[in-house]
Design a protein around this motif. Structure first.
Motif, short mmCIF file in Angstrom:
data_model
loop_
_atom_site.label_atom_id
_atom_site.label_comp_id
_atom_site.label_asym_id
_atom_site.label_seq_id
_atom_site.Cartn_x
_atom_site.Cartn_y
_atom_site.Cartn_z
N ASN A 70 29.62 6.18 41.20
CA ASN A 70 30.46 4.93 41.34
C ASN A 70 31.09 4.58 40.37
O ASN A 70 32.26 3.81 40.50
N GLU A 71 30.97 5.22 39.28
CA GLU A 71 31.84 5.03 37.98
C GLU A 71 33.14 5.65 38.08
O GLU A 71 34.11 5.22 37.78
N ILE A 72 33.08 6.82 38.75
CA ILE A 72 34.19 7.67 39.16
C ILE A 72 35.01 6.93 39.91
O ILE A 72 36.22 6.50 39.46
N TYR A 73 34.38 6.31 41.09
CA TYR A 73 35.40 5.59 41.91
C TYR A 73 35.81 4.16 41.44
O TYR A 73 36.88 4.03 41.59
N GLU A 74 35.26 3.93 40.60
CA GLU A 74 35.89 2.31 39.64
C GLU A 74 36.67 2.79 39.14
O GLU A 74 37.90 1.96 38.95
N GLU A 75 36.78 3.95 38.09
CA GLU A 75 37.85 4.16 37.35
C GLU A 75 39.15 4.82 37.92
O GLU A 75 40.21 4.35 37.59
N VAL A 76 38.88 5.25 38.87
CA VAL A 76 39.97 5.90 39.92
C VAL A 76 40.64 4.66 40.58
O VAL A 76 41.97 4.53 40.67
N SER A 77 39.99 3.82 41.14
CA SER A 77 40.53 2.72 41.59
C SER A 77 41.42 1.80 40.68
O SER A 77 42.42 1.38 40.96
#
Length: 66
Positions: A16-23
């Motif tokens: 979920n942190e990865i998705y937030e950073e990529v977004s």
């Protein structure tokens, strides 16, 4: 690289942190710019379609999808 992203197991745990950073990163450029950069890096990319735009997709039309 941050330790929580250093290997597959750790990335999975923090997905979920990865998705937030990529977004956040993807908001920094236009869709056209990202497509250009990714295509030049030989990374497959295509736009997300809506019901209104999918019929105009040249690749789907070229293979007789519709």
């Amino acid at each position: 690289m941050q330790p929580r992203f250093a290997n597959h197991a750790s990335r999975h745990k923090h997905i979920n942190e990865i998705y937030e950073e990529v977004s956040d990163i993807f908001l920094c450029r236009t869709t056209a710019k990202w497509r250009d950069l990714l295509e030049r890096a030989d990374i497959p990319v295509m736009p997300m379609h809506t019901l209104e735009t999918i019929g105009e997709d040249p690749n789907l039309n070229s293979v007789g999808f519709f």
